[in-house]
Design a protein around this motif. Structure first.
Motif, short mmCIF file in Angstrom:
data_model
loop_
_atom_site.label_atom_id
_atom_site.label_comp_id
_atom_site.label_asym_id
_atom_site.label_seq_id
_atom_site.Cartn_x
_atom_site.Cartn_y
_atom_site.Cartn_z
N ILE A 72 41.77 41.09 41.31
CA ILE A 72 41.24 42.28 40.63
C ILE A 72 39.87 42.02 40.02
O ILE A 72 39.31 42.87 39.35
CB ILE A 72 42.21 42.75 39.53
N GLY A 73 39.34 40.83 40.25
CA GLY A 73 38.07 40.41 39.65
C GLY A 73 38.33 39.23 38.73
O GLY A 73 39.30 39.24 37.95
N ASP A 74 37.50 38.21 38.82
CA ASP A 74 37.76 36.96 38.10
C ASP A 74 37.89 37.17 36.59
O ASP A 74 38.86 36.72 35.97
CB ASP A 74 36.65 35.94 38.37
N THR A 75 36.93 37.82 35.98
CA THR A 75 36.95 37.97 34.53
C THR A 75 38.14 38.81 34.08
O THR A 75 38.83 38.46 33.11
CB THR A 75 35.64 38.60 34.03
N ALA A 76 38.41 39.89 34.79
CA ALA A 76 39.53 40.76 34.43
C ALA A 76 40.85 39.99 34.52
O ALA A 76 41.71 40.10 33.63
CB ALA A 76 39.57 41.98 35.33
N ALA A 77 41.00 39.20 35.56
CA ALA A 77 42.25 38.45 35.74
C ALA A 77 42.38 37.34 34.71
O ALA A 77 43.46 37.11 34.16
CB ALA A 77 42.30 37.88 37.15
N LEU A 78 41.29 36.65 34.43
CA LEU A 78 41.33 35.58 33.43
C LEU A 78 41.64 36.14 32.04
O LEU A 78 42.36 35.52 31.26
CB LEU A 78 40.01 34.81 33.42
#
Length: 276
Positions: A72-78
């Motif tokens: 879903i996108g690196d920052t969103a998932a992290l």
């Protein structure tokens, strides 16, 4: 249990003679999914005295087809993994695929996982080590347990003694894997706790459809054999409905089946512990 694992689980109540568990959905698909699974599994583990690490990949970089879901996108998932960590008070593990990802991911999670295909990548192992986080190295499907000593050495020589090794089977022909349980005691000789990946070891890769297959009916078999042969921990990917999962649905364990399996595994663990 080694000191760094005791520190990892310091906020949990558990049986110190139990195995530990890394479990969760293959990839972060949504907030609802990760929070639902984390809450469910943490409750089961608390009742059974199993120390627990929530697992989910913030990005899937090693898909068979270019059209497969990667995240879903690196920052969103992290950020969602951090929410699991903070809300459920759980340590979190996720994969990294390049050396520049190590420092970024380390801001959100407690354990960096090295994918099996990348277990020989020196710059990746060193970058993970230098974050000071626990490094979980998956044994390459093309490697033996004894050969993993070199991966352990790379992390330790970079100044980090917090290493786990995870077996996930060995390539058998073009479209199957087999598990050689000799690798569990062999890898324990390297001074690192050893984990058995009970889901990816049942993958059936390289399908002509472009979607990896699996054999989840045998997850219990692999898990029971791993505990019986001395594994310190288990890795199990689980999902409320694997049929609609966006990654690795063919080899994940349905969430409803996890508790009865763990109950059996706890009994096996107790049965093999030394007397006195």
């Amino acid at each position: 249990m080694q000191a760094f694992l005791k520190d990892l689980f310091k906020d949990q109540q558990y049986d110190p003679e139990n195995f530990f568990l890394l479990a969760g959905p293959c990839v972060v698909e949504s907030e609802d999914l990760v929070m639902t699974v984390a809450d469910k599994v943490s409750g089961i583990c608390k009742n059974l005295g199993i120390p627990y690490v929530f697992k989910s990949s913030y990005r899937k970089a090693n898909r068979t087809s270019a059209g497969s879901f990667t995240g879903i996108g690196d920052t969103a998932a992290l950020e969602l993994l951090k929410k699991v960590r903070d809300t459920c008070h759980l340590p979190v593990v996720s994969d990294i695929h390049a050396h520049e990802e190590a420092a970024i991911a380390a801001q959100y999670i407690d354990m960096l996982q090295i994918p099996a295909f990348l277990s020989r990548q020196t710059d990746l192992l060193e970058a993970a080590a230098k974050t000071g986080k626990i490094v979980n190295i998956k044994k390459g499907q093309f490697l033996s347990g004894p050969a993993m000593q070199f991966a352990v050495d790379k992390v330790k020589q970079a100044g980090n003694d917090k290493v786990l090794l995870t077996d996930r089977g060995n390539t058998f022909g073009y479209q199957d894997l087999v598990v050689d349980f000799r690798n569990i005691p062999w890898m324990k000789e390297h001074g690192a706790p050893v984990v058995m990946d009970c889901t990816h070891s049942l993958q059936q890769p390289n399908q002509t459809s472009g979607v990896t297959g699996g054999n989840p009916a045998l997850i219990g078999t692999i898990a029971k054999a791993a505990i019986a042969t001395g594994a310190d921990g288990l890795f199990i990917e689980t999902h409320p409905n694997p049929a609609v999962a966006k990654s690795d649905g063919a080899n994940m364990l349905q969430l409803d089946y996890l508790e009865p399996l763990l109950e059996q595994l706890v009994k096996i663990r107790k049965a093999i512990l030394p007397v006195g």
